[in-house]
Design a protein around this motif. Sequence first.
Motif, PDB file in Angstrom:
ATOM      1  N   MET A 606       0.858  -1.172   0.000  1.00  0.00           N
ATOM      2  CA  MET A 606       0.000   0.000   0.000  1.00  0.00           C
ATOM      3  C   MET A 606       0.901   1.231   0.000  1.00  0.00           C
ATOM      4  O   MET A 606       1.860   1.311   0.776  1.00  0.00           O
ATOM      5  CB  MET A 606      -0.920   0.040   1.220  1.00  0.00           C
ATOM      6  N   ALA A 607       0.570   2.186  -0.880  1.00  0.00           N
ATOM      7  CA  ALA A 607       1.377   3.395  -1.016  1.00  0.00           C
ATOM      8  C   ALA A 607       0.493   4.614  -0.887  1.00  0.00           C
ATOM      9  O   ALA A 607      -0.708   4.575  -1.221  1.00  0.00           O
ATOM     10  CB  ALA A 607       2.100   3.414  -2.354  1.00  0.00           C
ATOM     11  N   SER A 608       1.091   5.700  -0.440  1.00  0.00           N
ATOM     12  CA  SER A 608       0.360   6.962  -0.326  1.00  0.00           C
ATOM     13  C   SER A 608       0.203   7.602  -1.699  1.00  0.00           C
ATOM     14  O   SER A 608       0.850   7.202  -2.680  1.00  0.00           O
ATOM     15  CB  SER A 608       1.113   7.913   0.601  1.00  0.00           C
ATOM     16  N   GLU A 609      -0.656   8.614  -1.747  1.00  0.00           N
ATOM     17  CA  GLU A 609      -0.876   9.334  -2.999  1.00  0.00           C
ATOM     18  C   GLU A 609       0.406  10.006  -3.471  1.00  0.00           C
ATOM     19  O   GLU A 609       0.672  10.088  -4.674  1.00  0.00           O
ATOM     20  CB  GLU A 609      -1.987  10.367  -2.809  1.00  0.00           C
ATOM     21  N   MET A 610       1.234  10.480  -2.523  1.00  0.00           N
ATOM     22  CA  MET A 610       2.490  11.138  -2.894  1.00  0.00           C
ATOM     23  C   MET A 610       3.420  10.170  -3.629  1.00  0.00           C
ATOM     24  O   MET A 610       4.039  10.516  -4.634  1.00  0.00           O
ATOM     25  CB  MET A 610       3.183  11.688  -1.646  1.00  0.00           C
ATOM     26  N   THR A 611       3.516   8.956  -3.133  1.00  0.00           N
ATOM     27  CA  THR A 611       4.374   7.962  -3.798  1.00  0.00           C
ATOM     28  C   THR A 611       3.814   7.595  -5.166  1.00  0.00           C
ATOM     29  O   THR A 611       4.555   7.486  -6.157  1.00  0.00           O
ATOM     30  CB  THR A 611       4.513   6.710  -2.919  1.00  0.00           C
ATOM     31  N   ALA A 612       2.490   7.404  -5.232  1.00  0.00           N
ATOM     32  CA  ALA A 612       1.873   7.032  -6.509  1.00  0.00           C
ATOM     33  C   ALA A 612       2.060   8.133  -7.542  1.00  0.00           C
ATOM     34  O   ALA A 612       2.368   7.862  -8.721  1.00  0.00           O
ATOM     35  CB  ALA A 612       0.385   6.737  -6.298  1.00  0.00           C
ATOM     36  N   ASN A 613       1.886   9.392  -7.132  1.00  0.00           N
ATOM     37  CA  ASN A 613       2.027  10.497  -8.079  1.00  0.00           C
ATOM     38  C   ASN A 613       3.457  10.606  -8.618  1.00  0.00           C
ATOM     39  O   ASN A 613       3.664  10.968  -9.776  1.00  0.00           O
ATOM     40  CB  ASN A 613       1.621  11.812  -7.415  1.00  0.00           C
ATOM     41  N   GLN A 614       4.452  10.310  -7.785  1.00  0.00           N
ATOM     42  CA  GLN A 614       5.851  10.437  -8.206  1.00  0.00           C
ATOM     43  C   GLN A 614       6.324   9.266  -9.057  1.00  0.00           C
ATOM     44  O   GLN A 614       7.426   9.314  -9.607  1.00  0.00           O
ATOM     45  CB  GLN A 614       6.765  10.580  -6.971  1.00  0.00           C
ATOM     46  N   SER A 615       5.529   8.228  -9.164  1.00  0.00           N
ATOM     47  CA  SER A 615       5.950   7.068  -9.971  1.00  0.00           C
ATOM     48  C   SER A 615       4.836   6.579 -10.886  1.00  0.00           C
ATOM     49  O   SER A 615       4.876   5.446 -11.361  1.00  0.00           O
ATOM     50  CB  SER A 615       6.380   5.919  -9.041  1.00  0.00           C
ATOM     51  N   ARG A 616       3.836   7.440 -11.136  1.00  0.00           N
ATOM     52  CA  ARG A 616       2.671   7.021 -11.912  1.00  0.00           C
ATOM     53  C   ARG A 616       3.035   6.662 -13.355  1.00  0.00           C
ATOM     54  O   ARG A 616       2.379   5.830 -13.985  1.00  0.00           O
ATOM     55  CB  ARG A 616       1.611   8.128 -11.893  1.00  0.00           C
ATOM     56  N   ASP A 617       4.086   7.299 -13.903  1.00  0.00           N
ATOM     57  CA  ASP A 617       4.452   7.022 -15.294  1.00  0.00           C
ATOM     58  C   ASP A 617       5.144   5.680 -15.461  1.00  0.00           C
ATOM     59  O   ASP A 617       5.328   5.202 -16.578  1.00  0.00           O
ATOM     60  CB  ASP A 617       5.360   8.130 -15.831  1.00  0.00           C
ATOM     61  N   ALA A 618       5.523   5.040 -14.349  1.00  0.00           N
ATOM     62  CA  ALA A 618       6.266   3.780 -14.451  1.00  0.00           C
ATOM     63  C   ALA A 618       5.436   2.571 -14.059  1.00  0.00           C
ATOM     64  O   ALA A 618       5.792   1.438 -14.407  1.00  0.00           O
ATOM     65  CB  ALA A 618       7.520   3.839 -13.567  1.00  0.00           C
ATOM     66  N   TYR A 619       4.323   2.765 -13.337  1.00  0.00           N
ATOM     67  CA  TYR A 619       3.579   1.623 -12.821  1.00  0.00           C
ATOM     68  C   TYR A 619       2.071   1.816 -13.026  1.00  0.00           C
ATOM     69  O   TYR A 619       1.581   2.938 -13.164  1.00  0.00           O
ATOM     70  CB  TYR A 619       3.863   1.421 -11.322  1.00  0.00           C
ATOM     71  N   PRO A 635      -7.526  12.884   6.082  1.00  0.00           N
ATOM     72  CA  PRO A 635      -7.562  11.632   5.317  1.00  0.00           C
ATOM     73  C   PRO A 635      -6.615  11.684   4.111  1.00  0.00           C
ATOM     74  O   PRO A 635      -6.301  12.758   3.590  1.00  0.00           O
ATOM     75  CB  PRO A 635      -9.013  11.533   4.865  1.00  0.00           C
ATOM     76  N   ILE A 636      -6.187  10.543   3.666  1.00  0.00           N
ATOM     77  CA  ILE A 636      -5.291  10.451   2.505  1.00  0.00           C
ATOM     78  C   ILE A 636      -5.798   9.365   1.575  1.00  0.00           C
ATOM     79  O   ILE A 636      -6.444   8.400   2.002  1.00  0.00           O
ATOM     80  CB  ILE A 636      -3.843  10.143   2.925  1.00  0.00           C
ATOM     81  N   ARG A 637      -5.496   9.507   0.320  1.00  0.00           N
ATOM     82  CA  ARG A 637      -5.825   8.478  -0.667  1.00  0.00           C
ATOM     83  C   ARG A 637      -4.695   7.445  -0.669  1.00  0.00           C
ATOM     84  O   ARG A 637      -3.516   7.805  -0.647  1.00  0.00           O
ATOM     85  CB  ARG A 637      -5.986   9.080  -2.055  1.00  0.00           C
ATOM     86  N   VAL A 638      -5.064   6.207  -0.710  1.00  0.00           N
ATOM     87  CA  VAL A 638      -4.061   5.139  -0.725  1.00  0.00           C
ATOM     88  C   VAL A 638      -4.236   4.310  -1.992  1.00  0.00           C
ATOM     89  O   VAL A 638      -5.357   4.174  -2.517  1.00  0.00           O
ATOM     90  CB  VAL A 638      -4.174   4.251   0.529  1.00  0.00           C
ATOM     91  N   TYR A 639      -3.111   3.741  -2.444  1.00  0.00           N
ATOM     92  CA  TYR A 639      -3.086   3.050  -3.733  1.00  0.00           C
ATOM     93  C   TYR A 639      -2.338   1.724  -3.595  1.00  0.00           C
ATOM     94  O   TYR A 639      -1.516   1.525  -2.688  1.00  0.00           O
ATOM     95  CB  TYR A 639      -2.373   3.912  -4.787  1.00  0.00           C
ATOM     96  N   GLU A 640      -2.615   0.867  -4.558  1.00  0.00           N
ATOM     97  CA  GLU A 640      -1.895  -0.405  -4.659  1.00  0.00           C
ATOM     98  C   GLU A 640      -1.207  -0.481  -6.023  1.00  0.00           C
ATOM     99  O   GLU A 640      -1.875  -0.322  -7.051  1.00  0.00           O
ATOM    100  CB  GLU A 640      -2.851  -1.588  -4.509  1.00  0.00           C
ATOM    101  N   PRO A 641       0.125  -0.721  -6.055  1.00  0.00           N
ATOM    102  CA  PRO A 641       0.795  -0.924  -7.350  1.00  0.00           C
ATOM    103  C   PRO A 641       0.512  -2.335  -7.856  1.00  0.00           C
ATOM    104  O   PRO A 641       0.681  -3.314  -7.123  1.00  0.00           O
ATOM    105  CB  PRO A 641       2.275  -0.736  -7.008  1.00  0.00           C
ATOM    106  N   LEU A 642       0.077  -2.445  -9.088  1.00  0.00           N
ATOM    107  CA  LEU A 642      -0.258  -3.754  -9.647  1.00  0.00           C
ATOM    108  C   LEU A 642       0.909  -4.359 -10.431  1.00  0.00           C
ATOM    109  O   LEU A 642       1.207  -5.554 -10.299  1.00  0.00           O
ATOM    110  CB  LEU A 642      -1.484  -3.626 -10.554  1.00  0.00           C
ATOM    111  N   ALA A 643       1.544  -3.547 -11.287  1.00  0.00           N
ATOM    112  CA  ALA A 643       2.634  -4.059 -12.134  1.00  0.00           C
ATOM    113  C   ALA A 643       3.313  -2.871 -12.801  1.00  0.00           C
ATOM    114  O   ALA A 643       2.863  -1.724 -12.682  1.00  0.00           O
ATOM    115  CB  ALA A 643       2.089  -5.026 -13.183  1.00  0.00           C
ATOM    116  N   GLU A 644       4.391  -3.162 -13.498  1.00  0.00           N
ATOM    117  CA  GLU A 644       5.029  -2.120 -14.284  1.00  0.00           C
ATOM    118  C   GLU A 644       4.106  -1.707 -15.427  1.00  0.00           C
ATOM    119  O   GLU A 644       3.230  -2.456 -15.847  1.00  0.00           O
ATOM    120  CB  GLU A 644       6.369  -2.611 -14.845  1.00  0.00           C
ATOM    121  N   LYS A 645       4.326  -0.499 -15.917  1.00  0.00           N
ATOM    122  CA  LYS A 645       3.490   0.034 -16.989  1.00  0.00           C
ATOM    123  C   LYS A 645       3.501  -0.914 -18.182  1.00  0.00           C
ATOM    124  O   LYS A 645       4.553  -1.384 -18.618  1.00  0.00           O
ATOM    125  CB  LYS A 645       4.039   1.403 -17.414  1.00  0.00           C
ATOM    126  N   ASN A 646       2.291  -1.216 -18.681  1.00  0.00           N
ATOM    127  CA  ASN A 646       2.104  -2.093 -19.849  1.00  0.00           C
ATOM    128  C   ASN A 646       2.511  -3.537 -19.586  1.00  0.00           C
ATOM    129  O   ASN A 646       2.668  -4.318 -20.534  1.00  0.00           O
ATOM    130  CB  ASN A 646       2.882  -1.561 -21.067  1.00  0.00           C
TER     131      ASN A 646
END
Length: 716
Positions: A606-619, A635-646
Amino acid sequence: MRRIGRRDIVAALLIGLAAGAAVTSPPLQRLQGLSLDILTALRWKLIGDRRDPATSPVVVVAIDGATYDTPPFKGSPTQTWTREIGRVLGGITEGGAKVIGFDVIFPSSIEQSEIPFGDTSFGSRVRGFDRDYLIALRRLSDSGKLVLGEILSNDHPDRPDRAQQLAVKNNIRALNVHTDPDNVIRRTPLSFLIEGQPVPAMAVELAARSLGLEPETGPAGVTSLSGYTIPGTLPNTLTLNFRGMGRDIPAYSFADLRACIEKGDTDFFHRAFDGKIVLLGSVLTFEDRKLTSMHLSRAHDGTPAARCALPAPAGAAREVRSGIAGVFVHATAVRNLIEHDAIAELGSPLRLILAIVFAAIAACAACLLAPTGAAITWFALTVTYTAVAVATFTHAVALPLTEPVLAGLTALAMMIGYRFVVADREERFLRKSFAFYLAPEVIDSMVASGKMPVLGGEMRNITMFFSDLSGFSSIAEKMAPAELVALMNEYLSAMTDIIEGHGGYVDKYIGDSIVAMFGAPADDPDHARHAVAAALQCRDRLEALNENHPAFRGRGLAHRIGLNSGEAVVGNIGSRRRFNYTVMSDTVNLASRLEGANKYFGTVIMASEMTANQSRDAYVWRELDLVRVQGRDEPIRVYEPLAEKNQETQQQSIHAATYAKGLAYWRARDFTKAAELFESAAGDDPPCEYFARRARAMAANPPLPDWAPVNTLEGK
């Protein structure tokens, strides 16, 4: 590049001084001669000699192998050659030669033979045989165009016989050369002290007569000729400049010249000898061979000149040997004097200074750089200096080559040894002592500054990485201590290798938990992307360990990872006596809370919105929820990385799309449709299963109108 102190600078200077003094000391004096040999070879290989041998002011008349094989000389002792020599001398003189020098000595005459012949000796029977030869010598000597040679020696002097001495009066000069301790001729004397008076050597005498001047010796012992001050580091010597490797001197076969006399071709003698200095000498493969500064690249016995009457022997122009006939040493000396082309060498003080400077530079390079870098620096310096030395040598100035280069190499080895034994001992101790406790970058900074770590920190933008094994306490209770330690070491080693492989720094281990940071102590603009990559790889690695490793198989180990990016204080934090390189801030606390929040959603990462925003182009990401963790009101938005882009699977794409629609219905308060969507994917997707339960509960008990779609998590 390492930091150096005053002690290192003093050591480098002392090593440079010692190395330079050692290689220029008398026991290694041979290095000076070797420099001349190498420069001579390099100049020839790289530049060559473009001069036409026909322009040479000096030529050689060679008593060569062809002469010994040609009638009337074949099978005859050399004492019987005098009449023919006299005839050839006459032809050369009439051809316009300026002066003729003998590099061949006839110490006896056939007229002095004591061999019995009837009732008397053979010498008595051939009395007067040398008359024509002696008359020719006398006539040429009186005109100043002939100089005979002799070898000066206290034990075994070698002079022309008495009749020749009387014929030429005092026109006899020494043929002695200067031989270095390695038996190589690189210099030739300018004069000899005979009966207390300086008498010019053969080469100087021939050059002076061709110019119509006398050599002059100044108060400091420096010799000059026709305004040319003859350079020389050794007193009363000329350093030979073999610019043409022997091929710049034309060589005429004596047998061919004798046949030319028989032919009556006087024009040939005019073409060959008009205005030339002529040296008569033996050019044989078995006699009077000299090693010179040309011996490294092989030398030539002159360039075969044009023939008059006899055909040239096959392959005569291609003969190359390590030594040359002695006559070409004198011919080179004469040409150097006439063309003002003798080698100027640096004196001992300048050679010493150059060697010390070269060695000091090499020592400083070895002090500042790693051994490989220092060796490359020394090599580059050597190549550059060699190029300068060769360029200078083309102008007849010989810079010392072997002494500085060897001094530099010696200083390089000495400085590396000094660093290993003395200077780097403390650095090795520090690295060894702190390697298990501090980040490599911190150790590098400590070594570079020469200071131990001190308390203090700085604000850095980093990504925190928290991981923890879920349900590990219950598993640990069933394991023996040794088995537990082995399992944990294997797990922590595998995860640490992955974290460090992506540029992360493990701050600490807390039981089975790992606290790591990306972006410190080493700067990393892509710290968020690297942290996510490490988390995904750690997830996959634990799955592989559970499946394949004997210690993990059957235990079903699972871990949770929390990621958060933001500003944090990093540095040496603790007490004045004991501290660690670590990190402090709310960024750290939030990453810890996100690690624990995974258990609600059934996720691994689980990652914060800040982490997701800084790596959104890669995952590929999916938003999980808007949560309020313990200890934070906002409150904060939380995200799950699924895989590398594409690189996501079709199932991951379907689940992500379904989850996004369900989340939209959830936030729109349409809990029934949200529950239906989440339930459609709940079978193999824990976050959908978690939200399906929540949506059904909300549909059964709708919230108040002021409800906000924020999930407040009660636990850590």
